[in-house]
Design an enzyme around this catalytic site. Sequence first.
Site, mmCIF file in Angstrom:
data_model
loop_
_atom_site.group_PDB
_atom_site.id
_atom_site.type_symbol
_atom_site.label_atom_id
_atom_site.label_comp_id
_atom_site.label_asym_id
_atom_site.label_seq_id
_atom_site.Cartn_x
_atom_site.Cartn_y
_atom_site.Cartn_z
ATOM 1 N N HIS A 136 28.442 42.384 40.043
ATOM 2 C CA HIS A 136 29.132 41.097 39.996
ATOM 3 C C HIS A 136 29.323 40.558 41.409
ATOM 4 O O HIS A 136 29.428 41.314 42.375
ATOM 5 C CB HIS A 136 30.463 41.185 39.244
ATOM 6 C CG HIS A 136 31.604 41.817 40.001
ATOM 7 N ND1 HIS A 136 32.403 41.116 40.874
ATOM 8 C CD2 HIS A 136 32.087 43.087 39.996
ATOM 9 C CE1 HIS A 136 33.332 41.922 41.373
ATOM 10 N NE2 HIS A 136 33.156 43.132 40.866
ATOM 11 N N GLU B 34 33.487 38.445 36.942
ATOM 12 C CA GLU B 34 33.838 39.772 36.415
ATOM 13 C C GLU B 34 35.331 40.015 36.495
ATOM 14 O O GLU B 34 35.898 40.727 35.683
ATOM 15 C CB GLU B 34 33.104 40.860 37.206
ATOM 16 C CG GLU B 34 33.291 42.283 36.652
ATOM 17 C CD GLU B 34 34.497 43.035 37.226
ATOM 18 O OE1 GLU B 34 34.853 44.094 36.689
ATOM 19 O OE2 GLU B 34 35.092 42.555 38.225
ATOM 20 N N GLU B 35 35.964 39.422 37.507
ATOM 21 C CA GLU B 35 37.363 39.762 37.784
ATOM 22 C C GLU B 35 38.354 39.256 36.726
ATOM 23 O O GLU B 35 39.368 39.918 36.494
ATOM 24 C CB GLU B 35 37.750 39.271 39.183
ATOM 25 C CG GLU B 35 36.943 39.913 40.324
ATOM 26 C CD GLU B 35 37.213 41.406 40.507
ATOM 27 O OE1 GLU B 35 37.980 41.986 39.725
ATOM 28 O OE2 GLU B 35 36.624 41.986 41.439
ATOM 29 N N ASP C 211 34.203 45.211 46.987
ATOM 30 C CA ASP C 211 34.265 44.737 45.598
ATOM 31 C C ASP C 211 33.938 43.250 45.543
ATOM 32 O O ASP C 211 34.812 42.420 45.575
ATOM 33 C CB ASP C 211 35.657 45.032 45.045
ATOM 34 C CG ASP C 211 35.790 44.695 43.569
ATOM 35 O OD1 ASP C 211 34.759 44.448 42.914
ATOM 36 O OD2 ASP C 211 36.920 44.663 43.070
ATOM 37 N N ASP D 182 29.418 48.416 40.877
ATOM 38 C CA ASP D 182 30.655 47.704 41.193
ATOM 39 C C ASP D 182 31.400 48.556 42.215
ATOM 40 O O ASP D 182 32.165 49.437 41.852
ATOM 41 C CB ASP D 182 31.469 47.501 39.904
ATOM 42 C CG ASP D 182 32.594 46.515 40.102
ATOM 43 O OD1 ASP D 182 32.918 46.197 41.263
ATOM 44 O OD2 ASP D 182 33.174 46.069 39.089
ATOM 45 N N HIS E 83 40.690 43.749 46.049
ATOM 46 C CA HIS E 83 41.553 42.713 45.460
ATOM 47 C C HIS E 83 42.643 42.244 46.424
ATOM 48 O O HIS E 83 43.673 41.723 45.981
ATOM 49 C CB HIS E 83 42.169 43.168 44.127
ATOM 50 C CG HIS E 83 41.130 43.517 43.087
ATOM 51 N ND1 HIS E 83 41.433 44.106 41.890
ATOM 52 C CD2 HIS E 83 39.784 43.357 43.080
ATOM 53 C CE1 HIS E 83 40.328 44.288 41.190
ATOM 54 N NE2 HIS E 83 39.305 43.844 41.899
HETATM 55 ZN ZN LIG Z 1 34.565 44.668 41.079
#
Ligand SMILES: [Zn+2]
Length: 325
Positions: A134, A188-189, A154, A217, A293
């Site tokens: 992603h 994707e998140e 990520d 991922d 994140h």
């Molecule tokens: Zn991810």
Amino acid sequence: MLSILPMKTWKIAILAASILSGCLFSSADNVKNPINYSINQETLVNEAFQNVSQDHLSSVITKLSSYANRSAYTQLGIDSFDWIVDHWKELTKNRTDVEITRFTHTLYKQPTIILTIKGSDPVLQNEIIILSAHGDTINNDTNDVNAVAPGADDNASGVATISEILRRLVELDYKPQRTIQFIVYAAEEPTSDRASYELTRWYRQNNKNVVGVMNYDQTNYKTGPYDIVLIGDYTSVEQNAFIGNLIDTYLKVPWTTQNCGYQCSDHAAWNIEGYPASLAFESYLEGENPNIHTHKDTFHTMNNSTEHSVLFVKLGLAFAIELDK
Ligand SMILES: [Zn+2]
């Protein structure tokens, strides 16, 4: 990828399944060259391993994490995906068997990117091997979709990994028998309405014969005792066993299997539609990169090194070449 639930080791079950399963046919009526999980392409795979470029991996991670974010809800999330399309066009500019398309989504302006290397065999070209990652990012410290979310690990690392697999296959002038697709998923998140669910539903509704999906991922942050962790839930037991054998044969690094406990990335969307999918993850789940994140998920917090991602490039090359034979 999100945080994790308790670990469970499935390695023994996977090895047992591996011994029992042997050769797995992708479709009963295709006897020409059935998909099987044997490993016998050592010469070609080892040639592919030469010249894996950490500079290329670094350049993709650096470029993608230079966008303030790649959110599925922002213009930057579209601009950064345009860069991926341009980069892949440049990598494949001398190929006549490559097509790049944008799959549009109902819920997001951010498209999913699909690069297709059309299989050279008139029968086997209907079988599709997929390498995916992603491309979007999120900052969970705030509800602001415009917040800084560089997403270097990520999942710029996953996009860089499949880009380098593509670059090496092109450099080898590899012409697959089966069709190989490289996919960068939008969105994707947002875990409840992932773009990949819409995508894989389309593949199923259009009777696409996907014979193997390797999803990445996070590939660049190493911690704990295992270099590679195969996610055991919402994945294919048989294909995971094959990938474990690929690691033992070609990489010879410690690996294990753990469960996320929920649909923790886009592999789950393929699994739900009945396609064989796997997720090869960068570390023991308990030691996951603490910076994802947040605004701190940068190349710098991974020591400006792409050494760990090289393993995942090699694993993907072995996966594609051995499945395609
Ligand atoms: Zn991810």
